[in-house]
Design a protein around this motif. Structure first.
Motif, mmCIF file in Angstrom:
data_model
loop_
_atom_site.group_PDB
_atom_site.id
_atom_site.type_symbol
_atom_site.label_atom_id
_atom_site.label_comp_id
_atom_site.label_asym_id
_atom_site.label_seq_id
_atom_site.Cartn_x
_atom_site.Cartn_y
_atom_site.Cartn_z
ATOM 1 N N GLY A 369 0.796 -1.225 0.000
ATOM 2 C CA GLY A 369 0.000 0.000 0.000
ATOM 3 C C GLY A 369 0.825 1.270 0.000
ATOM 4 N N VAL A 370 2.144 1.175 -0.222
ATOM 5 C CA VAL A 370 2.992 2.373 -0.259
ATOM 6 C C VAL A 370 3.332 2.727 -1.703
ATOM 7 N N VAL A 371 3.782 3.981 -1.887
ATOM 8 C CA VAL A 371 4.138 4.448 -3.220
ATOM 9 C C VAL A 371 5.396 3.721 -3.695
ATOM 10 N N ILE A 372 5.321 3.217 -4.916
ATOM 11 C CA ILE A 372 6.443 2.473 -5.511
ATOM 12 C C ILE A 372 7.458 3.453 -6.094
ATOM 13 N N GLU A 373 8.726 3.140 -5.898
ATOM 14 C CA GLU A 373 9.805 3.963 -6.447
ATOM 15 C C GLU A 373 10.489 3.247 -7.604
ATOM 16 N N PRO A 374 10.745 3.942 -8.708
ATOM 17 C CA PRO A 374 11.712 3.396 -9.672
ATOM 18 C C PRO A 374 13.080 3.451 -8.995
ATOM 19 N N PHE A 375 13.742 2.315 -8.893
ATOM 20 C CA PHE A 375 14.950 2.231 -8.059
ATOM 21 C C PHE A 375 16.039 1.465 -8.798
ATOM 22 N N LEU A 376 17.246 2.004 -8.716
ATOM 23 C CA LEU A 376 18.388 1.403 -9.397
ATOM 24 C C LEU A 376 19.024 0.375 -8.467
ATOM 25 N N THR A 377 19.009 -0.884 -8.896
ATOM 26 C CA THR A 377 19.516 -1.931 -8.005
ATOM 27 C C THR A 377 20.007 -3.120 -8.812
ATOM 28 N N ASP A 378 20.811 -3.962 -8.178
ATOM 29 C CA ASP A 378 21.326 -5.171 -8.826
ATOM 30 C C ASP A 378 20.253 -6.247 -8.785
ATOM 31 N N GLN A 379 19.903 -6.796 -9.939
ATOM 32 C CA GLN A 379 18.889 -7.840 -10.040
ATOM 33 C C GLN A 379 19.328 -8.856 -11.094
ATOM 34 N N TRP A 380 18.648 -10.000 -11.060
ATOM 35 C CA TRP A 380 18.854 -11.033 -12.087
ATOM 36 C C TRP A 380 17.825 -10.842 -13.200
ATOM 37 N N TYR A 381 18.263 -11.033 -14.434
ATOM 38 C CA TYR A 381 17.400 -10.816 -15.598
ATOM 39 C C TYR A 381 17.493 -11.995 -16.572
ATOM 40 N N VAL A 382 16.399 -12.176 -17.319
ATOM 41 C CA VAL A 382 16.388 -13.133 -18.431
ATOM 42 C C VAL A 382 16.371 -12.343 -19.731
ATOM 43 N N ARG A 383 17.290 -12.702 -20.642
ATOM 44 C CA ARG A 383 17.234 -12.113 -21.990
ATOM 45 C C ARG A 383 16.138 -12.866 -22.755
ATOM 46 N N VAL A 384 14.989 -12.239 -22.894
ATOM 47 C CA VAL A 384 13.851 -12.978 -23.441
ATOM 48 C C VAL A 384 13.663 -12.798 -24.945
ATOM 49 N N ALA A 385 14.360 -11.855 -25.550
ATOM 50 C CA ALA A 385 14.127 -11.571 -26.979
ATOM 51 C C ALA A 385 14.271 -12.814 -27.864
ATOM 52 N N PRO A 386 15.323 -13.641 -27.703
ATOM 53 C CA PRO A 386 15.419 -14.835 -28.576
ATOM 54 C C PRO A 386 14.247 -15.802 -28.374
ATOM 55 N N MET A 387 13.831 -15.988 -27.122
ATOM 56 C CA MET A 387 12.701 -16.882 -26.848
ATOM 57 C C MET A 387 11.394 -16.276 -27.346
#
Length: 950
Positions: A369-387
């Protein structure tokens, strides 16, 4: 059978019998058919959307199971990372137990498993109340050992294929829960706020075209200006052409930032100048990547202002040669307190141009219920374009079909502009990421720590596992194949994959449907090495809204619990449920007022079958549905009608000679007609289900059951049952019981309980050995048979028109239905005469006639009320019965209607454009209409003259 239909008396015991008998399991015979349940959250409870989709899935599964398929409806639930962790944390707080941080990760996870064992199965019990015929013995959970192994396997393989990576990027960040969240977990709320217009001083003595030494930018989040990387203007804006490439002295911070040109800027909006903060806004982030701007993060993971900025390049690498200082007076401030302080500081520096009221869409976390922030952080990602390319082609070439087809466009729009998928979450409950780090920050990925040590030859090197878990959408993306035993090539996987149809809402086409297609086609290949689709069809449902078309929500107090529709609930119970956990005040009072108006006496029990029939009848493809309590009441009446009709059939067949053991049988016209009519209903019903037109299937079932079987056929049987010969009685009894038994099988997929309860009584009478075939749900679904009595169909439908014609005259003339009437017939051709003579007993009984006589075509009959069946005229002599003025008024109305139709058709035929362009067949049809209406007018005019002369 009991005199009164009582769903409460039959439903729960029937379900227990089905489950214990193993009827929900695939029988191993026939072609496979499989539906995967969209796994509900383990924290959840059944809502109207679940009830809607589950009814559709169960209808399809029961239909296919009865039709000889090896049918599996795979059941399971989702571990619901954020939701479950919050539930257990609240429970611990309520018990004054240690927090998760105090007890540590392993102990906290143990607490969650304890909670799941005690309270996590609520929704599965509710599914049983709805009649879901899922195979409970195969129930899966996204955190069980088999699915966890599948998740681990997919992660490792994708990493080894360089399709998974770790990077610093902008995400939706929940500062209360301190985790990244998906777009689906963000709710945008219209909020009244402000738009601040800030003055940014130009550096190096530069001025604008109108001589000002500053630019004005507008923002709804002034605190983010501490992280500004530039100011952007449109490249073609003449006001700022001379300033492109020059600099701003960023107020309060003292940072020197450039003025850049980018067509992202709308030069018509505001001043045409936009502050760019790449580390705190998604659009600005894209501009930042394009222009290789620094990403200046000013917030902590709790959304407090940092002591010093964290600065990175667009590859996520730290920049060490930029000034990272931030104003000391804001350090440690919570973001909204910092907003107020920044505004005050700008005002004191005379750098506030204006402040205006502004309605803004503010992103809120649906859990916190709190305001969401766009935040710069280290995360894991999937490169989905080929799939995504392979998954898009699967829909383009028809391997997967959306129903309705229009949703393919939504799918394509997402897939053709797809971004890498953030799959990590800063939680403890979930699949822990199988990655380890050494003290130098190197990353090692493997299925286990020992595998990592062996694979990378780490020996005794100190390594620690990643603290994060995977997004729940990651494990659910594997749902169609992980639930069947992958990564092992199990018999179940060979038998039931690809699955047949996925039933889901349009809102998760991208979050779940698209990701399932991508993951499945990447990891599963057929015997030829071609990517295998997860399902062949995607049936997309609309949302269930309230009667006013509003989305159901707890805050509005318009949520309906499907179990309340089934079992009923008092007004007090409903009020308590709708205002639970809600602060007393205007909102609670408003909800209570609305509830009392909607349900002054609470909600009466309607039973599961009535609810299922209503949901099926409302299932127009892809459209949102406005709930209608009157429809629910109507289908409760339908169940009651079926019950009472079945009692009539049983009373006239049980312990009677139905011709099953021999003896002469003679079928009446009505018997022959209902045999054909039921066959027609089966054909139409099958076609509707095969085309996923559940609303049409419900309408076909309703019309045949209520109108044809109950209202017409049962009435038509009475003359034979009471007055027919033994052969005729045998024929009618046999037709009665066999037609009812067939009808029950047709209705069973939609209304499983009432059909089973009645079938148990009907089956033995119809000749079925229930000692070996013990449930309707494993009986064969009715097949479409070759037409046997085509003439009976035509004769009976014509005879019904005659009966309705007489009944209409009764109604219009207000003549008692108990008064026997004489019927005179004129202009009867050979076919009409045959039909009338062969079926005089039916006609007299159902139309309540004392006599039937024929008039010659030229004969002048007595003044009478008239109905027309084609050219055949039905006359009821009105002497002593008629209200002359009322009959004249009726005839005048009919004459006006005929005149209007004649004028319309004459206008068409007199239109040269129509006559020159229309096909000859169309013109002939219009001319035939004109001739028919002119003939009708002449008859009505003649009849009026007779009445007027009385």
């Amino acid at each position: 059978m009991d005199k009164t239909y009582s769903p409460q008396a039959i439903e729960e015991s029937l379900y227990e019998n089905w489950e214990q008998a193993g009827y929900f399991k695939p029988d191993g015979q026939g072609e496979s058919y499989c539906i995967m349940i969209p796994p509900p959250n383990v924290t959840g409870s059944l809502h109207m959307g679940h009830a809607f989709q589950h009814t559709i899935m169960d209808t399809l599964t029961r239909y296919k199971r009865m039709d000889g398929y090896n049918a599996l409806w795979q059941v399971g639930s989702d571990h619901a990372g954020i939701a479950t962790q919050m539930v257990v944390e609240r429970k611990l707080a309520a018990e004054n137990a240690p927090t998760r941080h105090e007890m540590g990760r392993e102990a906290f996870i143990d607490k969650i498993w304890e909670w799941k064992a005690e309270s996590g199965g609520n929704i599965t019990q509710q599914m049983r109340r709805l009649g879901d015929s899922v195979d409970w013995e195969r129930e899966r959970f996204t955190m069980d050992d088999g699915l966890s192994e599948a998740v681990q396997e997919v992660f490792v393989r994708l990493f080894e294929e360089d399709l998974i990576y770790r990077g610093k990027r902008l995400v939706n960040w929940d500062p209360k829960l301190k985790t990244a969240i998906s777009d689906l977990e963000v709710e945008n709320h219209d909020t009244q706020g402000k738009l601040w217009h800030l003055r940014y001083p130009l550096a190096d003595g530069a001025t604008t075209a109108d001589g000002k030494n500053y630019l004005v930018v507008a923002t709804t989040r002034p605190e983010t200006m501490l992280g500004d990387a530039c100011v952007a203007v449109h490249p073609d804006d003449p006001r700022y052409t001379s300033l492109q490439g020059k600099f701003i002295d960023l107020p309060l911070v003292g940072r020197r930032i450039p003025i850049i040109a980018d067509d992202y800027v709308d030069q018509e909006f505001g001043t045409g100048c936009v502050k760019i903060t790449p580390a705190h806004d998604f659009n600005d982030y894209e501009v930042g990547k394009k222009h290789q701007l620094p990403l200046i993060n000013i917030l902590s993971d709790e959304a407090h202002i940092l002591n010093a900025a964290e600065i990175y390049n667009t590859q996520g690498e730290a920049i060490t040669d930029m000034d990272e200082s931030l104003p000391a007076e804001f350090a440690g401030m919570e973001r909204f307190a910092a907003r107020k302080a920044v505004v005050e500081a700008l005002q004191q520096a005379d750098l506030m141009e204006a402040i205006e009221e502004h309605t803004n869409k503010v992103p809120m976390g649906d859990r916190s219920g709190v305001v969401i922030e766009p935040f710069l952080t280290d995360q894991w990602y999937v490169r989905v374009a080929p799939m995504a390319k392979v998954a898009t082609e699967a829909v383009e070439d028809g391997q997967i079909e959306f129903v309705p087809k229009q949703y393919e466009n939504m799918y394509f729009a997402w897939m053709r502009d797809i971004q890498d998928w953030c799959i990590s979450r800063q939680l403890w409950w979930g699949h822990r990421i199988p990655a380890w780090y050494d003290d130098a920050g190197n990353i090692y990925v493997g299925r286990t720590e020992q595998e990592v040590r062996d694979k990378y030859k780490l020996g005794d090197t100190a390594i620690r596992q990643d603290e994060d878990v995977l997004d729940t959408w990651f494990s659910s993306a594997l749902w169609t194949f992980s639930t069947l035993g992958w990564p092992e090539n199990t018999d179940d996987l060979k038998t039931f994959h690809p699955t047949d149809v996925l039933v889901t809402g349009f809102d998760i086409i991208f979050f779940w449907v698209a990701r399932m297609i991508m993951m499945t086609m990447h990891f599963l290949k057929d015997e030829k090495g071609q990517p295998q689709v997860p399902f062949k069809k995607v049936y997309v449902t609309g949302l269930i809204r309230d009667e006013e078309g509003q989305k159901m929500s707890k805050s509005k107090g318009n949520v309906l619990d499907p179990l309340d529709m089934i079992d009923g609930i008092s007004l007090d119970g409903l009020l308590e449920k709708r205002t639970a956990n809600m602060m007393q005040g205007k909102q609670a009072d408003k909800i209570a007022k609305r509830t009392r108006k909607e349900f002054p006496e609470g909600i009466t029990a309607h039973g599961t079958d009535a609810l299922r029939f209503t949901l099926t009848a409302l299932a127009s493809t892809g459209r949102d549905i406005n709930w209608d309590m009157r429809r629910l009441e109507g289908y409760r009446n339908f169940c009651n009608k079926l019950w009472n009709a079945s009692r009539y059939v049983l009373m006239n067949t049980e312990e009677h000679d139905c011709g099953l053991d021999g003896g002469e049988i003679e079928l009446s016209l009505a018997d022959q007609w209902i045999i054909e009519r039921s066959n027609q209903a089966v054909a139409e019903f099958r076609k509707a289900l095969d085309q996923y037109r559940f609303d049409q299937a419900a309408a076909i079932a309703y019309e045949f059951t209520w109108n044809q079987f109950c209202d017409w056929y049962l009435e038509l049987t009475k003359p034979v049952i009471f007055n027919g010969s033994e052969a005729q009685q045998r024929g009618t009894r046999q037709t009665l019981i066999r037609t009812l038994e067939k009808l029950l099988r047709m209705l069973h997929p939609i209304t499983p309980y009432i059909t089973e309860a009645i079938w148990q009584r009907v089956a033995p009478v119809s000749g079925i050995d229930t000692s070996s075939r013990k449930s309707i749900m494993v009986e064969p679904f009715p097949q479409v048979e070759t037409e046997q009595y085509p003439q009976a169909m035509a004769d009976m439908e014509w005879l019904k028109q005659v009966i309705e014609g007489v009944r209409n005259i009764r109604g219009e003339m207000d003549i008692s239905p108990n008064k026997a009437l004489p019927l005179l017939l004129q202009h009867a051709d050979e076919t009409a005469s045959r039909r009338l003579q062969q079926n005089a007993s039916f006609l007299k009984a159902l139309a309540k006639l004392e006599s039937i006589d024929f008039l010659s075509d030229a004969e002048e009959g007595p003044a009478s009320a008239t109905a027309l069946i084609g050219k055949l005229e039905l006359h009821i002599p009105m002497a002593g019965l008629i209200d002359k003025d009322a009959e004249l008024a009726r005839l005048d109305k009919a004459i006006d209607k005929a005149n209007g139709e004649i004028k319309r058709v004459q206008g068409k035929l007199g239109n040269e454009s129509f006559v020159s362009k229309a096909p000859a067949a169309v013109i002939d049809k219009e001319r035939a209409k004109l001739a028919e209406q002119e003939e009708t007018l002449a008859t009505l005019t003649q009849q009026r003259a007779k009445i007027a002369a009385m």
